[in-house]
Design an enzyme around this catalytic site. Structure first.
Site, PDB file in Angstrom:
ATOM      1  N   THR A  89      -5.419   7.131  -5.640  1.00  0.00           N
ATOM      2  CA  THR A  89      -5.491   7.308  -4.228  1.00  0.00           C
ATOM      3  C   THR A  89      -4.719   8.587  -3.686  1.00  0.00           C
ATOM      4  O   THR A  89      -4.858   9.338  -3.009  1.00  0.00           O
ATOM      5  CB  THR A  89      -4.976   5.987  -3.635  1.00  0.00           C
ATOM      6  OG1 THR A  89      -5.957   4.961  -3.943  1.00  0.00           O
ATOM      7  CG2 THR A  89      -5.099   6.228  -1.877  1.00  0.00           C
ATOM      8  N   GLU A 114       0.784  -1.377   0.161  1.00  0.00           N
ATOM      9  CA  GLU A 114      -0.084   0.039  -0.017  1.00  0.00           C
ATOM     10  C   GLU A 114       0.828   1.332   0.096  1.00  0.00           C
ATOM     11  O   GLU A 114       0.417   2.511  -0.682  1.00  0.00           O
ATOM     12  CB  GLU A 114      -0.962  -0.062   1.279  1.00  0.00           C
ATOM     13  CG  GLU A 114      -2.066  -1.237   1.328  1.00  0.00           C
ATOM     14  CD  GLU A 114      -3.054  -0.749   0.118  1.00  0.00           C
ATOM     15  OE1 GLU A 114      -2.865  -0.926  -0.956  1.00  0.00           O
ATOM     16  OE2 GLU A 114      -4.188  -0.512   0.554  1.00  0.00           O
TER      17      GLU A 114
END
Length: 310
Positions: free
Chosen positions: A185, A132
Site C-alpha cells: 500500500t 492501518e
C-alpha cells in the site's frame, strides 16, 4: 459478556470501489481471517500465534492487531490489561483485500465483545485505523469501516471522523481475483499524483454521487456507469498484469464493472446475481490461466454484518 475468550470472523474488504478513493469501501463474505482474543493474568498484550502468515511480527507494537488493541486499552483507561491474541490469516498481506484491516478490526471487535461492549462502532473504527497507520503510513478508514460496520461505508470526513453506512442492494455480488504478487500500500501510494486536473475531479465527484444513488435505488445500470475511476486507476493499473483486458472481458461476460481493490494487486468486479458473478469468475480464470501467475478467485455476496462472533 461473561467469557474469557471471544473468537471472531474478520472479513476481507474492497476499498475505493473504483471512484471512491479513501472514502468508500465494502465488506466481503469471503475471504476472511479468524481471530481469538482472551483474557490472561499477566499484564500486557501478547500475540501467541499467527497461522498462515508466519513472517508477520508477533511483537504487539509491530503488528496491526497489537497496535489497534493498544489504542483500545489506552482509551479504556487500562493500558496494562492482559490480552492474548491468536490469528489465522486467510487474507494474504499485500493482497489489496484488506488483510491489515481484518486483523485490526477483528482484534478490537473481539476485545469489545470480551469486555461487555464499552465502545461504539465508530470508536472501534478509530482504534482499528491505528493498525492501518502502522501498515501503510496513513490512518485510512475505507477498509476498517466496512470490516466493522458491514456492507458499504462512506467516510464523509476524517477531521472529525464521520462515517455513513450505505444501503446494499440485495442481489449485488462481487468477484475478486487476487494475483499472487505483492503490491505494498505504501508503494502504491507513492506513485499517485499529488495534484489532479479539475475536469477529472468533477467527473470523479459525479461518479461518487451516482454510486451512492445507485445503491439506494437498486439501479444496476447507474451503478455500472458510476464504477469509473479517472484519477487513481490509470496510475496504478500498470502494477497489475492484464488489468484492462481483464476488466473488458468481465464486462463483456455480464459484469457491471469494477476496478482495483484497494491498492492492488486484487481486482474486483461487481455483478447482478450469483450466476453473473460466477461467469465473471470463469472469465478471470480464462484471462489469467495462460499467464504463469498464481492467483485465487473469490465469489462473494456483500457482507452486511462485518466482524462477527463465531
Amino acid at each position: 459478556m461473561n467469557s474469557d475468550c471471544i473468537k471472531v470472523f474478520a472479513p476481507g474488504t474492497v476499498a475505493n470501489v473504483a471512484c471512491g478513493f479513501d472514502v468508500i469501501g465494502l465488506a466481503l463474505d469471503a475471504p476472511g481471517d479468524e481471530m481469538t482474543v482472551r483474557r490472561k493474568d499477566t499484564p500486557g498484550i501478547t500475540i501467541s500465534s499467527i497461522e498462515g502468515a508466519p513472517f508477520l511480527s508477533k511483537e504487539p507494537g509491530k503488528n496491526v492487531a497489537g497496535v489497534a488493541l493498544q489504542a483500545f486499552l489506552q482509551e479504556l483507561g487500562q493500558p496494562d490489561m492482559g490480552l492474548d491474541v491468536t490469528i489465522k490469516k486467510n487474507i494474504q498481506p499485500g493482497s489489496g483485500i484488506g488483510s491489515s484491516a481484518a486483523s485490526s478490526a477483528g482484534a478490537v471487535v473481539a476485545a469489545n465483545l470480551l469486555l461487555g461492549k464499552p465502545f461504539t462502532q465508530e470508536k472501534l473504527v478509530r482504534f482499528a485505523m491505528e493498525g492501518e497507520r502502522l501498515a501503510s503510513g496513513t490512518a485510512h478508514a475505507d477498509n476498517v469501516a466496512p470490516a466493522i460496520m458491514g456492507g458499504f461505508t462512506l467516510v464523509r470526513s476524517y477531521q472529525p471522523l464521520d462515517l455513513i453506512r450505505l444501503q446494499t442492494p440485495d442481489d449485488l455480488w462481487v468477484t475478486v481475483i487476487h494475483p499472487q504478487i505483492e503490491v505494498k500500500t505504501s508503494d502504491a501510494r507513492e506513485i499517485l499524483k499529488q495534484q489532479v486536473q479539475l475536469k477529472d475531479a468533477i467527473r470523479q465527484w459525479g461518479n461518487v454521487g451516482a454510486l451512492v444513488a445507485a445503491l439506494y435505488t437498486n439501479d444496476y445500470g447507474l451503478l455500472s456507469r458510476a464504477l469509473e475511476d479517472v484519477i487513481v486507476e490509470p496510475v496504478r493499473a500498470i502494477l497489475i498484469p492484464a488489468f484492462y483486458e481483464l476488466k473488458l472481458k468481465c464486462k463483456e461476460a455480464g459484469a457491471l464493472g469494477g476496478g482495483i481493490s484497494g491498492s492492488g494487486p486484487s481486482v474486483f468486479m461487481m455483478s447482478r446475481g450469483e450466476e453473473n458473478a460466477r461467469k465473471t469468475a470463469a472469465v478471470m480464470d480464462q484471462v489469467y490461466a495462460p499467464m504463469g501467475v498464481d492467483y485465487k478467485i473469490y465469489v462473494s455476496r456483500i457482507n452486511t454484518e462485518g466482524v462477527r462472533q463465531i
